[in-house]
Design a protein around this motif. Structure first.
Motif, PDB file in Angstrom:
ATOM      1  N   THR A 152       0.834  -1.206   0.000  1.00 11.87           N
ATOM      2  CA  THR A 152       0.000   0.000   0.000  1.00 11.87           C
ATOM      3  C   THR A 152       0.867   1.254   0.000  1.00 11.87           C
ATOM      4  N   ALA A 153       1.837   1.280   0.905  1.00  9.45           N
ATOM      5  CA  ALA A 153       2.699   2.454   1.050  1.00  9.45           C
ATOM      6  C   ALA A 153       3.501   2.720  -0.219  1.00  9.45           C
ATOM      7  N   ALA A 154       3.886   1.670  -0.928  1.00  8.51           N
ATOM      8  CA  ALA A 154       4.669   1.841  -2.155  1.00  8.51           C
ATOM      9  C   ALA A 154       3.888   2.610  -3.209  1.00  8.51           C
ATOM     10  N   VAL A 155       2.583   2.320  -3.318  1.00  7.33           N
ATOM     11  CA  VAL A 155       1.738   3.017  -4.296  1.00  7.33           C
ATOM     12  C   VAL A 155       1.569   4.484  -3.906  1.00  7.33           C
ATOM     13  N   VAL A 156       1.277   4.741  -2.625  1.00  8.62           N
ATOM     14  CA  VAL A 156       1.083   6.118  -2.152  1.00  8.62           C
ATOM     15  C   VAL A 156       2.392   6.903  -2.256  1.00  8.62           C
ATOM     16  N   TYR A 157       3.489   6.274  -1.949  1.00 11.04           N
ATOM     17  CA  TYR A 157       4.811   6.904  -2.009  1.00 11.04           C
ATOM     18  C   TYR A 157       5.111   7.427  -3.415  1.00 11.04           C
ATOM     19  N   ALA A 158       4.631   6.693  -4.433  1.00 14.27           N
ATOM     20  CA  ALA A 158       4.906   7.054  -5.826  1.00 14.27           C
ATOM     21  C   ALA A 158       4.123   8.279  -6.278  1.00 14.27           C
ATOM     22  N   GLY A 159       3.065   8.664  -5.542  1.00 14.43           N
ATOM     23  CA  GLY A 159       2.332   9.874  -5.877  1.00 14.43           C
ATOM     24  C   GLY A 159       1.000   9.628  -6.548  1.00 14.43           C
ATOM     25  N   VAL A 160       0.321  10.716  -6.912  1.00 10.91           N
ATOM     26  CA  VAL A 160      -1.021  10.621  -7.493  1.00 10.91           C
ATOM     27  C   VAL A 160      -0.978  10.057  -8.912  1.00 10.91           C
ATOM     28  N   GLU A 161      -0.182  10.692  -9.798  1.00  3.82           N
ATOM     29  CA  GLU A 161      -0.164  10.267 -11.194  1.00  3.82           C
ATOM     30  C   GLU A 161       0.566   8.933 -11.381  1.00  3.82           C
ATOM     31  N   LYS A 162       1.802   8.839 -10.881  1.00  2.56           N
ATOM     32  CA  LYS A 162       2.618   7.649 -11.103  1.00  2.56           C
ATOM     33  C   LYS A 162       2.260   6.501 -10.175  1.00  2.56           C
ATOM     34  N   GLY A 163       1.602   6.799  -9.065  1.00  5.64           N
ATOM     35  CA  GLY A 163       1.237   5.754  -8.115  1.00  5.64           C
ATOM     36  C   GLY A 163      -0.225   5.382  -8.189  1.00  5.64           C
ATOM     37  N   ILE A 164      -1.089   6.221  -7.617  1.00  6.45           N
ATOM     38  CA  ILE A 164      -2.510   5.900  -7.476  1.00  6.45           C
ATOM     39  C   ILE A 164      -3.209   5.736  -8.821  1.00  6.45           C
ATOM     40  N   GLU A 165      -3.032   6.732  -9.729  1.00  2.49           N
ATOM     41  CA  GLU A 165      -3.736   6.678 -11.015  1.00  2.49           C
ATOM     42  C   GLU A 165      -3.255   5.512 -11.869  1.00  2.49           C
TER      43      GLU A 165
END
Length: 468
Positions: A152-165
């Protein structure tokens, strides 16, 4: 510069899939089917659909508009609109704080079962007492929780565009395809029990879809209505600051009418398909009695069902728990993102630093929750009459106490303080027609406050005390 600093969704579909990912979580794929099974099948579905199109739409649109119009997270948004209402943002922030303490624990349970099926230990998972033995052990639940939390933290760490989206654009289509595939397979199942009675998946589908009015009383109808209402909070991620945060990332050229409708459709479709996937299969191998297993449906009843399917049960079991893992991850990502986005603004710190701190604090609190089933075990009776441990207490406070209160206060704030026009103006940006404007006004001013009072009184046990 601020928008660039905090990031934003690059497209309308990116926002819709991320918001739907938040909404489509364990609550949709686990909680929805067992509520439908215990609340009269089609009757529950009918009530739920009506509520989604009215009550759910109102709160979802409200949260997203508050986020986009202010450009702020829940902690800051309410105070930015009216200085005297900043307290509502603080209360709203408490919900993801509490949920984050235990959601990764449940995610760890799901990861454990996915690992069990992928390593060929599915027969063990079908044994009586397996689930209880696992969650009460001192090390294993913590290990799987930490792995899930790290993902979970890895996705959030990557940011909105590169992680979550980016994560949502990949995971959500996969999730939908897996649910659809298992749902279709469930309808082809058939089984003859020891008494010679044959049950089919299509018969289970009928149990799921056809309303059962037998023995329906006013009291039972209200009970089903309240179950469907509480499910909306789980399903749509409203009244917990998540959709306000995601709304703040949405560009002004995005048609919110269309986006809200797409989230409603996506979320409700997944919930309905989840029921179609689970209830016929459970009915075929365990009958109507197996459908009444409630919260234990996913971790106790379904492994027994998969075991009864033979070799195909291994494949279905792997696909099911991987799918549930995806759903849990998308929801947990949205919860952690809400905490990270808020703390970035409060402490003026970078995303990477805040993400790491939130991950560590979440891990520590989740370890305590895990210990609630062994070293720190105790049982208390909650105000709603149910017994609970540490996890149940956190879940009760966040979902049965805070969320109805937040929805009530938000409806008063929007309906009577800033007035519905404030929301309508944002929904109509770009000369877009707000098709459900009249419905929105009636719901936010009159219906939502009344229903929230009833739900709050019922969930806190006050109603049970009064009618005693």
């Amino acid at each position: 510069m601020e928008a660039k600093k905090k990031g934003g969704f690059t497209s309308s579909i990116g926002f819709v899939l991320a918001a739907a990912g938040s909404a489509v979580g364990v609550g949709n794929i686990w909680r929805f089917p067992y509520l439908a099974a215990q609340d009269g099948g089609g009757l529950f579905l009918l009530i739920y659909l009506v509520l989604v199109l009215t009550f759910g739409f109102t709160l979802l649109a409200t949260d997203i508009v508050i986020g986009r119009r202010t450009g702020k997270n829940a902690w800051q948004a309410f105070g930015a609109i009216r200085s005297g209402w900043g307290f509502l943002g603080k209360i709203t922030f408490l919900v993801p704080v509490l949920i984050m303490t235990y959601y990764s624990v449940i995610g760890g349970w799901i990861l454990k079962y996915a690992a069990v099926y992928m390593t060929g230990q599915y027969q063990e998972a079908a044994q009586d007492g397996y689930f209880t033995s696992f969650i009460s052990s001192s090390v294993s639940p913590i290990v799987f929780m930490l792995i899930f939390l790290a993902m979970t933290a890895a996705v959030v760490y990557a940011g909105v565009e590169k992680g979550i989206e980016k994560f949502s654009k990949f995971v959500m289509p996969c999730l939908l395809l897996m649910i659809l595939g298992i749902a279709i397979y469930s309808l082809t199942l058939h089984h003859t029990d020891a008494a010679g009675n044959e049950r089919t998946g299509l018969q289970g589908l009928a149990v799921y879809l056809i309303p059962d009015f037998k023995g329906l009383t006013v009291s039972r109808f209200l009970s089903i209505l309240l179950d469907a209402m509480s499910q909306l909070f789980f399903s749509l991620s409203v009244s917990m600051g998540i959709m306000i945060t995601y709304g703040s990332y949405v560009k002004k050229d995005v048609d919110l009418n269309r986006s809200v409708a797409q989230i409603e459709i996506f979320d409700t479709s997944v919930a309905l398909l989840a029921g179609m996937m689970i209830i016929p299969a459970v009915y075929v191998f365990a009958g109507t009695e197996g459908m009444q297993s409630g919260p234990s449906l996913m971790f106790v009843s379904l492994p027994k069902v998969f075991s009864s399917m033979g070799a195909m049960g291994i494949v279905i079991g792997i696909a099911f728990f991987v799918m549930i893992l995806f759903a849990a991850l998308t929801s947990c990502v949205s919860i952690m993102e809400t905490l990270v986005a808020t703390c970035m603004n409060i402490f003026h710190a970078s995303r990477k630093k805040v993400s790491m701190v939130i991950a560590v604090l979440s891990a520590l609190s989740a370890i305590v929750i895990c210990m609630g089933y062994n070293a720190l075990y105790f049982s208390v009776t909650l105000p709603n009459g149910q017994s609970g441990q540490l996890l149940d207490i956190m879940d009760y406070v966040s979902n049965s106490f805070l969320m109805p209160m937040i929805a009530f206060l938000t409806s008063i704030f929007v309906g009577w303080v800033i007035k519905p026009e404030w929301i309508e103006q944002e929904m109509e940006i770009g000369a877009v027609r707000f098709n459900r404007k009249k419905l929105y006004r009636v719901m936010i001013r009159y219906v939502v406050p009344v229903i929230m009072i009833v739900l709050f009184v019922q969930s806190t046990g006050i109603l049970r005390f009064l009618i005693g």
